[in-house]
Design a protein around this motif. Structure first.
Motif, PDB file in Angstrom:
ATOM      1  N   ASP A   1       8.035  66.555  52.935  1.00 20.62           N
ATOM      2  CA  ASP A   1       9.254  65.968  52.382  1.00 20.62           C
ATOM      3  C   ASP A   1       9.505  64.599  52.981  1.00 20.62           C
ATOM      4  O   ASP A   1       9.917  63.685  52.278  1.00 20.62           O
ATOM      5  CB  ASP A   1      10.462  66.874  52.652  1.00 20.62           C
ATOM      6  N   ASP A   2       9.263  64.454  54.269  1.00 22.58           N
ATOM      7  CA  ASP A   2       9.460  63.178  54.944  1.00 22.58           C
ATOM      8  C   ASP A   2       8.495  62.131  54.395  1.00 22.58           C
ATOM      9  O   ASP A   2       8.886  60.996  54.135  1.00 22.58           O
ATOM     10  CB  ASP A   2       9.266  63.350  56.455  1.00 22.58           C
ATOM     11  N   ASP A   3       7.236  62.527  54.181  1.00 22.99           N
ATOM     12  CA  ASP A   3       6.251  61.612  53.593  1.00 22.99           C
ATOM     13  C   ASP A   3       6.666  61.210  52.187  1.00 22.99           C
ATOM     14  O   ASP A   3       6.575  60.040  51.810  1.00 22.99           O
ATOM     15  CB  ASP A   3       4.861  62.268  53.537  1.00 22.99           C
ATOM     16  N   SER A   4       7.135  62.171  51.406  1.00 23.07           N
ATOM     17  CA  SER A   4       7.571  61.871  50.035  1.00 23.07           C
ATOM     18  C   SER A   4       8.711  60.873  50.043  1.00 23.07           C
ATOM     19  O   SER A   4       8.744  59.958  49.227  1.00 23.07           O
ATOM     20  CB  SER A   4       8.008  63.148  49.326  1.00 23.07           C
ATOM     21  N   HIS A   5       9.631  61.064  50.964  1.00 23.28           N
ATOM     22  CA  HIS A   5      10.775  60.145  51.063  1.00 23.28           C
ATOM     23  C   HIS A   5      10.303  58.735  51.424  1.00 23.28           C
ATOM     24  O   HIS A   5      10.792  57.752  50.868  1.00 23.28           O
ATOM     25  CB  HIS A   5      11.779  60.662  52.090  1.00 23.28           C
ATOM     26  N   ARG A   6       9.344  58.650  52.325  1.00 24.50           N
ATOM     27  CA  ARG A   6       8.819  57.336  52.716  1.00 24.50           C
ATOM     28  C   ARG A   6       8.125  56.646  51.551  1.00 24.50           C
ATOM     29  O   ARG A   6       8.300  55.450  51.334  1.00 24.50           O
ATOM     30  CB  ARG A   6       7.849  57.475  53.888  1.00 24.50           C
ATOM     31  N   TYR A   7       7.336  57.407  50.802  1.00 26.98           N
ATOM     32  CA  TYR A   7       6.646  56.818  49.652  1.00 26.98           C
ATOM     33  C   TYR A   7       7.649  56.372  48.603  1.00 26.98           C
ATOM     34  O   TYR A   7       7.504  55.309  48.005  1.00 26.98           O
ATOM     35  CB  TYR A   7       5.643  57.802  49.049  1.00 26.98           C
TER      36      TYR A   7
ATOM     37  N   PHE B   1       0.218  54.447  43.680  1.00 25.15           N
ATOM     38  CA  PHE B   1      -1.037  55.186  43.785  1.00 25.15           C
ATOM     39  C   PHE B   1      -1.025  56.118  44.990  1.00 25.15           C
ATOM     40  O   PHE B   1      -1.377  57.292  44.887  1.00 25.15           O
ATOM     41  CB  PHE B   1      -2.214  54.205  43.879  1.00 25.15           C
ATOM     42  N   ARG B   2      -0.631  55.603  46.141  1.00 21.83           N
ATOM     43  CA  ARG B   2      -0.606  56.424  47.356  1.00 21.83           C
ATOM     44  C   ARG B   2       0.368  57.595  47.235  1.00 21.83           C
ATOM     45  O   ARG B   2       0.095  58.692  47.721  1.00 21.83           O
ATOM     46  CB  ARG B   2      -0.288  55.571  48.574  1.00 21.83           C
TER      47      ARG B   2
ATOM     48  N   LYS C   1       1.117  63.344  46.615  1.00 26.50           N
ATOM     49  CA  LYS C   1       1.727  64.453  45.880  1.00 26.50           C
ATOM     50  C   LYS C   1       0.653  65.436  45.422  1.00 26.50           C
ATOM     51  O   LYS C   1       0.820  66.649  45.507  1.00 26.50           O
ATOM     52  CB  LYS C   1       2.508  63.936  44.687  1.00 26.50           C
ATOM     53  N   LYS C   2      -0.480  64.902  44.960  1.00 30.76           N
ATOM     54  CA  LYS C   2      -1.593  65.761  44.545  1.00 30.76           C
ATOM     55  C   LYS C   2      -2.096  66.595  45.721  1.00 30.76           C
ATOM     56  O   LYS C   2      -2.336  67.796  45.590  1.00 30.76           O
ATOM     57  CB  LYS C   2      -2.722  64.908  43.979  1.00 30.76           C
ATOM     58  N   GLU C   3      -2.239  65.972  46.888  1.00 32.96           N
ATOM     59  CA  GLU C   3      -2.699  66.688  48.078  1.00 32.96           C
ATOM     60  C   GLU C   3      -1.715  67.791  48.460  1.00 32.96           C
ATOM     61  O   GLU C   3      -2.121  68.899  48.818  1.00 32.96           O
ATOM     62  CB  GLU C   3      -2.867  65.720  49.249  1.00 32.96           C
TER      63      GLU C   3
ATOM     64  N   ALA D   1      -1.046  75.220  46.640  1.00 35.53           N
ATOM     65  CA  ALA D   1      -1.798  76.167  45.825  1.00 35.53           C
ATOM     66  C   ALA D   1      -2.788  76.958  46.682  1.00 35.53           C
ATOM     67  O   ALA D   1      -2.949  78.164  46.504  1.00 35.53           O
ATOM     68  CB  ALA D   1      -2.522  75.436  44.705  1.00 35.53           C
ATOM     69  N   ALA D   2      -3.446  76.278  47.613  1.00 37.73           N
ATOM     70  CA  ALA D   2      -4.394  76.957  48.497  1.00 37.73           C
ATOM     71  C   ALA D   2      -3.681  77.956  49.398  1.00 37.73           C
ATOM     72  O   ALA D   2      -4.161  79.069  49.614  1.00 37.73           O
ATOM     73  CB  ALA D   2      -5.164  75.935  49.336  1.00 37.73           C
ATOM     74  N   ALA D   3      -2.519  77.570  49.908  1.00 41.26           N
ATOM     75  CA  ALA D   3      -1.749  78.483  50.759  1.00 41.26           C
ATOM     76  C   ALA D   3      -1.293  79.699  49.972  1.00 41.26           C
ATOM     77  O   ALA D   3      -1.340  80.826  50.465  1.00 41.26           O
ATOM     78  CB  ALA D   3      -0.550  77.751  51.361  1.00 41.26           C
ATOM     79  N   ALA D   4      -0.857  79.484  48.738  1.00 39.63           N
ATOM     80  CA  ALA D   4      -0.426  80.606  47.899  1.00 39.63           C
ATOM     81  C   ALA D   4      -1.595  81.531  47.592  1.00 39.63           C
ATOM     82  O   ALA D   4      -1.448  82.749  47.584  1.00 39.63           O
ATOM     83  CB  ALA D   4       0.198  80.083  46.617  1.00 39.63           C
TER      84      ALA D   4
END
Length: 108
Positions: free
Chosen positions: A5-11, A48-49, A54-56, A62-65
């Motif tokens: 969430d913190d990374d998303s906010h920064r982007y 782009f970043r 977001k894709k990562e 998805a992998a955790a689920a």
């Protein structure tokens, strides 16, 4: 907030900043100026970043689920649900081993 969430906010903040910078640069120097081109590049790079991040994050989720589903599919109750004859216990293994030893000794 989680790290994602913190990374998303920064982007998102970076995208907003570069969008504003691009608008200001276009107003001041014109649409085809070198400054506008540099701002356009940085704005596109931020977009782009953010998309890659977001894709990562979605792939990680998805992998955790999938791991939770895989690990959660075999519960301790699975063994309890089996019929007693189908369950192998340590006593059964020990008895089987004793029979094998007795049969091998009888063959000698």
């Amino acid at each position: 907030l989680t790290a994602g969430d913190d990374d998303s906010h920064r982007y998102e903040s970076a995208i907003e900043i570069f969008a504003t910078l691009l608008d200001l640069s276009r107003e001041r120097d014109g649409e085809t100026s070198l400054n506008a081109a540099l701002c356009q590049y940085e704005y596109g790079n931020a977009l782009f970043r953010a998309a890659v991040r977001k894709k990562e994050m979605l792939e990680d989720a998805a992998a955790a689920a999938a791991n939770e589903k895989k690990e959660g599919s075999k519960s301790p109750r699975d063994d309890e649900d089996k019929k007693p004859a189908a369950r192998v216990t340590n006593a059964d293994n020990a008895e089987s081993r004793r029979r094998e030893i007795a049969a091998a000794a009888a063959m000698k």
